[in-house]
Structures are given as C-alpha cells and as structure tokens.
Design a protein around this motif. Structure first.
Motif, mmCIF file in Angstrom:
data_model
loop_
_atom_site.group_PDB
_atom_site.id
_atom_site.type_symbol
_atom_site.label_atom_id
_atom_site.label_comp_id
_atom_site.label_asym_id
_atom_site.label_seq_id
_atom_site.Cartn_x
_atom_site.Cartn_y
_atom_site.Cartn_z
ATOM 1 N N PRO A 145 0.931 -1.021 -0.001
ATOM 2 C CA PRO A 145 -0.014 0.030 0.033
ATOM 3 C C PRO A 145 0.942 1.330 -0.028
ATOM 4 N N TYR A 146 2.240 1.215 -0.022
ATOM 5 C CA TYR A 146 2.982 2.384 0.118
ATOM 6 C C TYR A 146 3.673 2.471 -1.433
ATOM 7 N N ASP A 147 3.352 1.852 -2.548
ATOM 8 C CA ASP A 147 3.658 1.943 -3.774
ATOM 9 C C ASP A 147 3.085 3.224 -4.233
ATOM 10 N N VAL A 148 4.031 3.861 -4.981
ATOM 11 C CA VAL A 148 3.837 5.012 -5.628
ATOM 12 C C VAL A 148 3.554 5.235 -6.975
ATOM 13 N N ASN A 149 4.054 4.451 -8.079
ATOM 14 C CA ASN A 149 3.884 4.672 -9.540
ATOM 15 C C ASN A 149 3.548 2.928 -9.521
ATOM 16 N N GLY A 150 2.810 2.861 -10.792
ATOM 17 C CA GLY A 150 2.599 1.721 -11.365
ATOM 18 C C GLY A 150 1.380 1.575 -12.293
ATOM 19 N N GLY A 151 1.384 0.248 -12.969
ATOM 20 C CA GLY A 151 0.302 0.046 -13.904
ATOM 21 C C GLY A 151 0.440 0.426 -15.520
ATOM 22 N N GLY A 152 -0.219 0.635 -16.211
ATOM 23 C CA GLY A 152 0.086 0.762 -17.755
ATOM 24 C C GLY A 152 -0.598 -0.027 -18.853
ATOM 25 N N ALA A 153 -1.089 -1.300 -18.273
ATOM 26 C CA ALA A 153 -1.723 -1.973 -19.298
ATOM 27 C C ALA A 153 -3.099 -1.796 -19.288
ATOM 28 N N ASP A 154 -3.541 -1.103 -20.332
ATOM 29 C CA ASP A 154 -4.816 -0.725 -20.311
ATOM 30 C C ASP A 154 -6.103 -1.641 -20.699
ATOM 31 N N LEU A 155 -5.439 -2.795 -21.142
ATOM 32 C CA LEU A 155 -6.586 -3.607 -21.508
ATOM 33 C C LEU A 155 -6.604 -5.014 -20.575
ATOM 34 N N PHE A 156 -5.925 -4.644 -19.303
ATOM 35 C CA PHE A 156 -5.608 -5.628 -18.504
ATOM 36 C C PHE A 156 -6.920 -5.280 -17.405
ATOM 37 N N LEU A 157 -7.768 -6.105 -17.208
ATOM 38 C CA LEU A 157 -9.040 -6.099 -16.383
ATOM 39 C C LEU A 157 -8.629 -6.637 -15.224
ATOM 40 N N MET A 158 -8.496 -6.013 -13.931
ATOM 41 C CA MET A 158 -8.303 -6.550 -12.666
ATOM 42 C C MET A 158 -9.471 -7.628 -12.162
ATOM 43 N N PRO A 159 -9.008 -8.716 -11.866
ATOM 44 C CA PRO A 159 -10.011 -9.937 -11.791
ATOM 45 C C PRO A 159 -11.056 -9.660 -10.565
ATOM 46 N N GLY A 160 -10.873 -9.070 -9.330
ATOM 47 C CA GLY A 160 -11.791 -8.679 -8.397
ATOM 48 C C GLY A 160 -11.992 -9.817 -7.492
ATOM 49 N N GLY A 161 -11.222 -10.836 -7.440
ATOM 50 C CA GLY A 161 -11.221 -11.880 -6.237
ATOM 51 C C GLY A 161 -10.689 -11.399 -4.956
ATOM 52 N N ASP A 162 -9.968 -10.306 -4.952
ATOM 53 C CA ASP A 162 -9.292 -9.814 -3.561
ATOM 54 C C ASP A 162 -10.458 -9.266 -2.898
ATOM 55 N N PHE A 163 -11.161 -8.167 -3.644
ATOM 56 C CA PHE A 163 -12.249 -7.587 -2.979
ATOM 57 C C PHE A 163 -13.297 -8.516 -2.684
ATOM 58 N N HIS A 164 -13.687 -9.395 -3.604
ATOM 59 C CA HIS A 164 -14.733 -10.443 -3.289
ATOM 60 C C HIS A 164 -14.659 -11.248 -1.995
ATOM 61 N N ALA A 165 -13.405 -11.723 -1.726
ATOM 62 C CA ALA A 165 -13.276 -12.586 -0.595
ATOM 63 C C ALA A 165 -13.488 -11.553 0.673
ATOM 64 N N ALA A 166 -12.746 -10.354 0.763
ATOM 65 C CA ALA A 166 -12.710 -9.717 1.935
ATOM 66 C C ALA A 166 -14.187 -9.227 2.152
ATOM 67 N N TYR A 167 -14.627 -8.558 1.313
ATOM 68 C CA TYR A 167 -16.161 -8.144 1.539
ATOM 69 C C TYR A 167 -17.137 -9.217 2.141
ATOM 70 N N TRP A 168 -17.454 -10.309 1.541
ATOM 71 C CA TRP A 168 -18.141 -11.493 1.785
ATOM 72 C C TRP A 168 -17.543 -11.992 3.050
#
Length: 639
Positions: free
Chosen positions: A596-619
């Motif tokens: 959570p301390y990272d400041v720079n990153g990303g850049g693959a515009d066609l890369f869709l994050m899967p969402g399993g991380d949020f899914h597990a934590a929320y439910w």
C-alpha cells in the motif's frame, strides 16, 4: 522470502421503486389491479367490501393478480410495486421477485438492516460477482486475470459493468461472446492464491444465503450452491490431473481458451529422467487419463499451497453438514486432502526433513519448504527456526485434520506443537514477516494472514485460541518495526481477519477501517491504469505531488548531504512514507499482496483486474460477526 533470511539470520445500490410499468400500489381506482374495479380503495387493503371479487382483506393483500402492496413487497410472482422496493437490482423486475427481509447479523461489514450499512459497497460487491461469473472466472469457476483483445472490447466491458442489470451476462448485454472479447487469461501460475482466496467469497456467500436468508445478489440459492460444487470439482482436478496422489498443481486451464494453449513438456525423457533437466515450472498434459481437455502447470509453491488450503478450509466449513451437497464430492475432497497430508509427512532425502512439497516428476518444487528448520534451501539448526513455516505447516495440518478427521493428522499436529517446538519458532521469528520500509514483501504478509486463518477459526482449545489471537495481534497486526504496522494500512482483507479474531471482543474499530477500505476500493471495471505519482525530479527531492494534483506524497528514505536516498520496497519499488490513498494508489490484480506504500505502477490499459481480492474480503466480512464473546467467530467444526 530473501527478506526473511536476512532478518532471521542476522537477528447495493438499494434502488427505490420509481420506474414505469408498475401495476398497483393504488392511490386511485384508475390504476387499481383488483379482478373487479374497486371504486373506493386508497391503498387496496379495503376496510369495506366494495366490489372486489378477490380482495376484501383488512391487513394482507391476497389478490389473484400480481401483488400491489403499499408497504412491503412480498411477491411470489412478479414485482410491480411503485413504492420503495427492497429488490437488490431494480424495481419492476421482469424476473421473479428477489426481495429479502434485511437481517441484522452483527456482521463485521454491515449489510442491510445493520448500523452503518453502506449500499454503495454492497452494490460494488454485486458488480464484482457479475464480473467474476461473467468473465474473470468464466472458464471454470476460479478467478483469473483478464486481458481484453482491443479497445472496442474494453468499451463493451465498461458499458456492461456500468449500465447492465446485474442479471445480464456479457453476451446477453453486448451480443458478443466472452472469448471474442478476451485476448487471453493470466495468473494460472497463481491460481492457488488468487483463485483460492476468491473461492472464500463464493463459499461464504452461499452460507449467508442458505443459513440466514441474506440477499447476496440476484442468483438463486441453487445457483450459489452450484458455484460451490464447481469449486469442489475444480479442487479435485487440481490434484487428480497430476497422476500422483498427494501432488497438487500450481494451476490448471482448459484447452482451447483465448490466446491458445501453451506448449506442454513431457514428464520424463526416453531414459526416465525428469524434464526439464533443470527444475522449473512448465505446463503438463493430463497424467490421470481423466482430463484430456485440461492442461496444468507444475512446480507449485507454498504460497499456492496456502491459497488452496484456505479455500479447502472455508469450503469444508460451509459444506460439511450440508445434505444438499453430494456426499461423493465431500468424500473425494477428504481423500485428496488426506493424500496431500500423507505426502507432506514423508521425509525428503534431499533435506532430511518432512514438510517438503514434492512434484509429480519426483523432484522437490522450488519453494518447497514448510518445515521451520529450512529457509529457502538453508537447513537451520534446531536452536533457531523459521516461524513463518511453523504457522504455514500448522495451518495446513489444522485444515487437513478438520476435513479428514483422521487421528494420524491430529497426532501429527499435536506433535509439531508439543514435541517439535513449532510455537517457540513462531514466538521468536514470525514477526520478521514484516521488515518495515526495508523491502517488505507484502505477498508474504498476505500468505501469513491466509496461513493463520485456520488456526484462528478452527481452534477449539481456549488456551490455543488465546495464543493465536495474541500472535495475530503481536506479529501481524502490529509490528516490531515502529510506524510500519499492518494496522496502519487499514487493508480490508487483513482488517476483517484481525477484527474477527483479535484478543478479547472483536475489534470493531478494525472492522470499521476494513469497511472504509472496501468502500474506497475501485469499482469494476477496474483496469491496470497507469499511475505515476512521482517523476524523476520529485523522487530526487523526496516529495511528490500526486496525480490528483492535491495530495502531497512524502517518500520513504533519508536526505544525506542534500541527496535523497529512498528506502526501496520489494522488487526495488519506490515507497511512500505513509500508505497511499486508494484513489491514487497504483492498480493491483491481487491487492492484498501488493504494497500500500507503492507510488507508481500500472499501464496495461486492456488488463482487467479480476476482483477476487475484494470479493473475498467483503463477503468474509459479511460472514464473520461482531461481539463481546471472544469465541463468536469460532467455527462449529473447530477441533
């Protein structure tokens, strides 16, 4: 885990009913839907007979036509209310009514009917479910990275996840097949952790709907159950396809999906020597004769093993007493888990130790060590041990004994504690999973929380419960390195687990912080957008103006003689001195393993994050409870 070697050896939106097409919550005879015209109703619960043929109730609506209640929607057919409706999708459904009465379960992450319920976060969770079912987990039910084929596909996915009804699949909404929009899937090699953690969300969603009638989305209970059944079938493939009892894959994939099939490597050459000559992860053909339409990746690792076992633990917790789940699936899981348990108990000639992960080609995998007397190929003297491996091995065998009930595994677990000093190693060195600003690998912190969950949830002995609650607070939530605690990050997945199993009552403040973090989590569609908060000149100065043009980021490091020297994170990543706000934090396809301390990153515009991380934590947060009873979140299957 090089960091550890150095440290150890050195020291919804809930929508109101406002659409057209509603038959009746009458406030005039003109829109009354009684079988005969009722000239005097104000709300169609007449106190006089008037002229209804079918409705003269004074309390409850019993029309022969669709429901027209003025207060609470209780349709058994089709919803046609004009007043606020409690559907999770939208009022005036064309599908059968999906109302559920809000239930106050005292959940860590509040749901409808509970204090501080956040409909925006719930609706985000529903959208992630839609994405998982319709794209990220579309091939076989386990969460994967998605790489879209082009910008047009990206626009279609964005429209689908923004404007469609939750019940609409990608193809139903866009008219385009999923495999025509997806260029390839990724992270088969991290299926154990990525897919295993996401499976937690599927398992507890089913439990919430089955046991408490919680509205977890538009799917029926049968559909939710089928998601769980699919996961149980997948886990069996992950073991059976290797052809060797007790060996588990790194990942699996069906043949013929987007991007083409990778080249597979034979298990042995003509002389019986394992291939490739130098051990590395490769794809293999089915070795069982049962799954010719699947291929698998070998050279699994302890992080994948821990992810699979978290999924196994939570799934078993949910299905063990469920008579609607085919008994053969449970028996099959027990057999697979027992085979893994027996395999890990074998002493490896290469190390002289047990608790080593072996592959189907007969060789040890690269990250094979689960024994606390080994650290990345270094055999340690008994006077010092790897506390991380102690927690990992104990968590795995807590799960193996839970699922199988076999006495030999229970005995082995007690032996690790009573005779082999595993807890001493935990007390002495587990804390070094967090090395503060000096190259902390957040993947290892994620692994530590995943590993400790079974020890918290499935422990029945009060003294052991107190011990593990102390450990999670002392060594994971807090830290030996001042100012760099996990608590400070407020990350949702870790906060939910800690809040549920903190010493004493549940930690409601940690739960609230987790809920806040999940509220701020990016909603789908969540792409790998380029975020550069700090350019070269700002890095040299040690301070950056973030991409929002407002937030000032101070970098972790020291200024010496006018020159800034940054403290680099794992993989030499640039770090902030404080957690970066989610709105400007670089994207991650598995957030809980990213700093959570990272400041720079990303850049693959066609890369869709899967969402399993949020899914597990929320439910999981909706499943676990708040309370003053320290054992409120102890499983009924604890031993």
């Amino acid at each position: 885990m090089k960091w550890f070697a150095v440290a150890l050896l050195a020291m919804l939106v809930l929508v109101c009913g406002c659409s057209s097409g509603d038959d009746d919550d009458d406030h005039s005879a003109a829109v009354d839907d009684d079988v005969d015209d009722d000239v005097d109703d104000d709300a169609d619960d007449d106190t006089t007979p008037a002229d209804d043929d079918a409705d003269d109730d004074t309390v409850v609506d019993d029309d022969a036509t669709p429901d027209d209640d003025t207060i609470v929607d209780d349709d058994t057919t089709v919803d046609d209310d004009t007043t606020p409706d409690d559907d999770t999708v939208v009022d005036d459904d064309s599908t059968p009514d999906d109302d559920t009465t809000p239930v106050d379960l005292g959940a860590l992450i509040p749901g409808p009917g509970e204090p501080n319920y956040d409909p925006d976060t719930e609706n985000k969770a529903f959208r992630y479910v839609q994405q998982l079912r319709g794209m990220s987990a579309y091939p076989f039910g386990m969460s994967l990275d998605v790489f879209l084929v082009d910008d047009n596909a990206r626009a279609l996915v964005t429209d689908w996840l923004t404007n469609s009804q939750l019940t609409q699949s990608f193809v139903d909404y866009t008219g385009v097949a999923v495999y025509d929009a997806v260029g390839s899937y990724g992270e088969v090699g991290d299926l154990g952790m990525f897919g295993g953690v996401a499976a937690v969300g599927d398992a507890v969603r089913y439990a919430l709907a089955r046991d408490a009638g919680v509205n977890v989305g538009p799917e029926s209970l049968d559909q939710l159950r089928q998601d769980v059944v699919t996961l149980l079938e997948d886990l069996h493939i992950c073991v059976a396809i290797t052809g060797v009892p007790g060996v588990i894959v790194r990942g699996i994939q069906p043949r013929g999906w987007p991007g083409g099939d990778p080249q597979t490597t034979p298990m042995f050459d003509q002389y019986g020597n394992p291939l490739p000559p130098v051990k590395t992860g490769v794809y293999r053909d089915d070795q069982s004769g049962q799954y010719p339409d699947w291929i698998w990746m070998d050279d699994t690792s302890k992080d994948q093993m821990l992810g699979y076992f978290l999924a196994i633990a939570v799934l078993w917790d949910v299905v063990a007493d469920d008579a609607t789940i085919d008994t053969s699936l449970k028996t099959q899981l027990q057999a697979d888990v027992a085979a893994i348990g027996d395999k890990l108990m074998e002493v490896a000639p290469e190390t002289g130790l047990d608790l080593c992960i072996r592959d189907a080609d007969g060789r040890l995998v690269g990250a094979h060590d689960l024994n606390p007397l080994e650290l990345e190929g270094i055999i340690l003297p008994p006077i010092v041990g790897n506390g991380f491996n102690s927690v990992a091995a104990l968590g795995i065998y807590k799960t193996i004994a839970l699922v199988t009930g076999e006495q030999r595994f229970i005995d082995f677990w007690h032996q690790m504690i009573d005779e082999r000093h595993f807890l001493r190693y935990v007390d002495e060195t587990f804390k070094f999973v967090n090395t503060g600003p000096f190259a902390t690998n957040w993947s290892n912190i994620n692994m530590a929380f995943v590993a400790i969950y079974p020890l918290l949830r499935f422990e029945a002995d009060p003294a052991q419960q107190d011990y593990w609650r102390t450990v999670i607070q002392r060594d994971l939530w807090q830290t030996w390195f001042p100012g760099w605690s996990v608590a400070r990050t407020k990350l949702g997945f870790f906060g939910v687990i800690y809040a549920a199993f903190a010493p004493g009552p549940t930690d409601d403040a940690a739960a609230d912080d987790a809920a806040s973090d999940l509220h701020d989590f990016r909603a789908p569609p969540y792409y790998d957008i380029d975020i550069e908060n700090c350019d070269a000149n700002e890095i040299a100065a040690g301070q950056c103006l973030a991409v929002d043009g407002v937030t000032v980021i101070n970098l972790a490091g020291v200024m010496i003689n006018g020159t800034f020297h940054p403290f680099l994170g794992h993989g030499d990543s640039l770090q902030a001195a404080a957690p970066v706000p989610r709105a400007i934090r670089p994207p991650s396809d598995f957030d809980w393993r990213s700093s959570p301390y990272d400041v720079n990153g990303g850049g693959a515009d066609l890369f869709l994050m899967p969402g399993g991380d949020f899914h597990a934590a929320y439910w999981l947060g909706r499943f676990l409870r708040r309370g003053t009873d320290a054992s409120i979140n102890t499983s009924p299957h604890a031993w």
